[in-house]
Scaffold this motif. Sequence first.
Motif, short mmCIF file in Angstrom:
data_model
loop_
_atom_site.label_atom_id
_atom_site.label_comp_id
_atom_site.label_asym_id
_atom_site.label_seq_id
_atom_site.Cartn_x
_atom_site.Cartn_y
_atom_site.Cartn_z
N GLU A 125 0.86 -1.22 -0.08
CA GLU A 125 0.03 0.04 -0.04
C GLU A 125 0.82 1.12 0.01
N ALA A 126 2.10 1.18 0.72
CA ALA A 126 2.81 2.42 0.82
C ALA A 126 3.56 2.69 -0.39
N VAL A 127 3.67 1.76 -1.28
CA VAL A 127 4.50 1.88 -2.57
C VAL A 127 3.65 1.95 -3.85
N GLN A 128 2.25 1.77 -3.56
CA GLN A 128 1.31 1.55 -4.50
C GLN A 128 1.36 2.92 -5.62
N LEU A 129 1.26 2.83 -6.77
CA LEU A 129 1.38 3.97 -7.62
C LEU A 129 0.11 4.98 -7.80
N GLY A 130 0.19 6.23 -7.36
CA GLY A 130 -0.82 7.17 -7.10
C GLY A 130 -1.51 7.26 -5.74
N SER A 176 -4.67 -8.99 -2.46
CA SER A 176 -5.91 -8.36 -3.04
C SER A 176 -6.12 -6.84 -2.43
N ALA A 177 -5.11 -6.49 -1.47
CA ALA A 177 -5.41 -5.12 -1.09
C ALA A 177 -4.60 -4.13 -1.98
N THR A 178 -4.07 -4.42 -3.23
CA THR A 178 -3.56 -3.81 -3.92
C THR A 178 -3.87 -3.98 -5.53
N ASN A 179 -3.64 -3.03 -6.40
CA ASN A 179 -4.01 -3.29 -7.74
C ASN A 179 -2.69 -3.73 -8.39
N GLY A 180 -1.69 -3.92 -7.84
CA GLY A 180 -0.48 -4.34 -8.34
C GLY A 180 0.45 -3.28 -9.11
N ASP A 181 -0.05 -2.11 -9.35
CA ASP A 181 0.74 -1.09 -9.94
C ASP A 181 1.59 -0.24 -8.94
N MET A 182 3.06 -0.63 -8.92
CA MET A 182 3.96 0.11 -7.97
C MET A 182 4.78 1.17 -8.40
N ALA A 183 5.04 2.13 -7.53
CA ALA A 183 5.72 3.36 -7.94
C ALA A 183 7.31 2.89 -7.67
N VAL A 201 -3.47 -13.40 -9.32
CA VAL A 201 -4.51 -12.89 -9.81
C VAL A 201 -4.22 -11.34 -10.12
N MET A 202 -3.54 -10.66 -9.15
CA MET A 202 -2.83 -9.15 -9.17
C MET A 202 -1.98 -9.28 -10.06
N MET A 203 -1.11 -10.26 -10.34
CA MET A 203 -0.20 -10.10 -11.48
C MET A 203 -0.66 -10.04 -12.60
N ALA A 204 -1.61 -10.88 -12.99
CA ALA A 204 -2.43 -11.02 -14.32
C ALA A 204 -3.13 -9.75 -14.63
N GLN A 205 -3.71 -9.20 -13.40
CA GLN A 205 -4.70 -7.86 -13.80
C GLN A 205 -3.91 -6.65 -13.67
N ARG A 206 -2.46 -6.50 -13.45
CA ARG A 206 -1.89 -5.38 -13.52
C ARG A 206 -1.99 -4.37 -15.07
N SER A 207 -2.14 -3.46 -14.68
CA SER A 207 -2.36 -2.51 -15.85
C SER A 207 -0.84 -2.40 -16.58
N GLY A 208 0.29 -2.56 -15.86
CA GLY A 208 1.65 -2.73 -16.45
C GLY A 208 2.42 -1.07 -16.27
N GLN A 209 1.45 -0.11 -15.60
CA GLN A 209 2.07 0.88 -15.34
C GLN A 209 3.10 0.96 -14.10
#
Length: 288
Positions: free
Chosen positions: A169-174, A195-202, A223-231
């Motif tokens: 959560e601390a390094v989640q992008l945005g 499941s607590a994060t969308n997987g996009d990390m800063a 699942v998180m890895m598969a659904q990451r936006s890639g950002q």
Amino acid sequence: MAQGARLLRLRKRIVWLTVVAIHLWAAHANADELVHFASAAAKPTPFQERNAQQNGQVLKALPGTTLNGYLTRPPGEGPFPAIVVLHGCGGLSPNVRKTWSERLSSRGYVVLVVDSFSTRGIKDTCGRLLADRVYDAYGALEFISKYSFVDPQRVALMGFSAGGIATLEAVQLGGAEQLMERKFKAAVAYYPNCSATNGDMAVPTLILIGELDDWTPAKNCQVMMAQRSGQGSAVQLDVFKGARHGFDSPGLKTGIEVHGHRMEYNAAAADQSISDVRVFLQHVFREP
């Protein structure tokens, strides 16, 4: 002959004193020091500020909480790279405070283990999440970055279980990271609930989890890895075959049930994960 014997005894004594001095120096380097610092102030997000302005309100940052921490440093003047460490929902364990602190400091890292519970009067948070822990991490980053023996541009965040969730959560992008002046360089999360994060990390992020974890299932991370936006930055997921929650903790060799979940040490997974962490940190810190 007498003079030669005296010189020999003197040389032996000098060698003995040198060995003792080195031993004491190393022991001091691995000894943790109790320190005190404040968690970062909880600032309103731009979205919250806009909503408040539309309603004629002014939001203020909530002051941080005074926390205890345990600082361990390697011998020498530095500046060294550093690791901020967040414990699990049950509080500080010997594995986090001692084993990991000594392991990381022996490899040349300054380590600050954050105690998020004692000053708050909390026993555990295994039935809930403590959102303030994200701000604990950034308060620790601000604190440790001011030491002359720390390189403030090379500080990583590392968390275990609930501390791993807070790490993501601390390094989640945005997320909270965009509100903070100081930034972490990298993140390492042991068996978090993905499941607590969308997987996009800063920042570059390493996630380590057991295949048989029934508390924070590896499937959630997959699942998180598969659904990451890639950002954002690269995220590496390591799933260890046959391993359960707490697989890196030598104190769990016989395995225990905690809140209906199995926790158990797995030597093979532990050794491989430690190697993976070492390689990951060397890469992100650009170490030889």
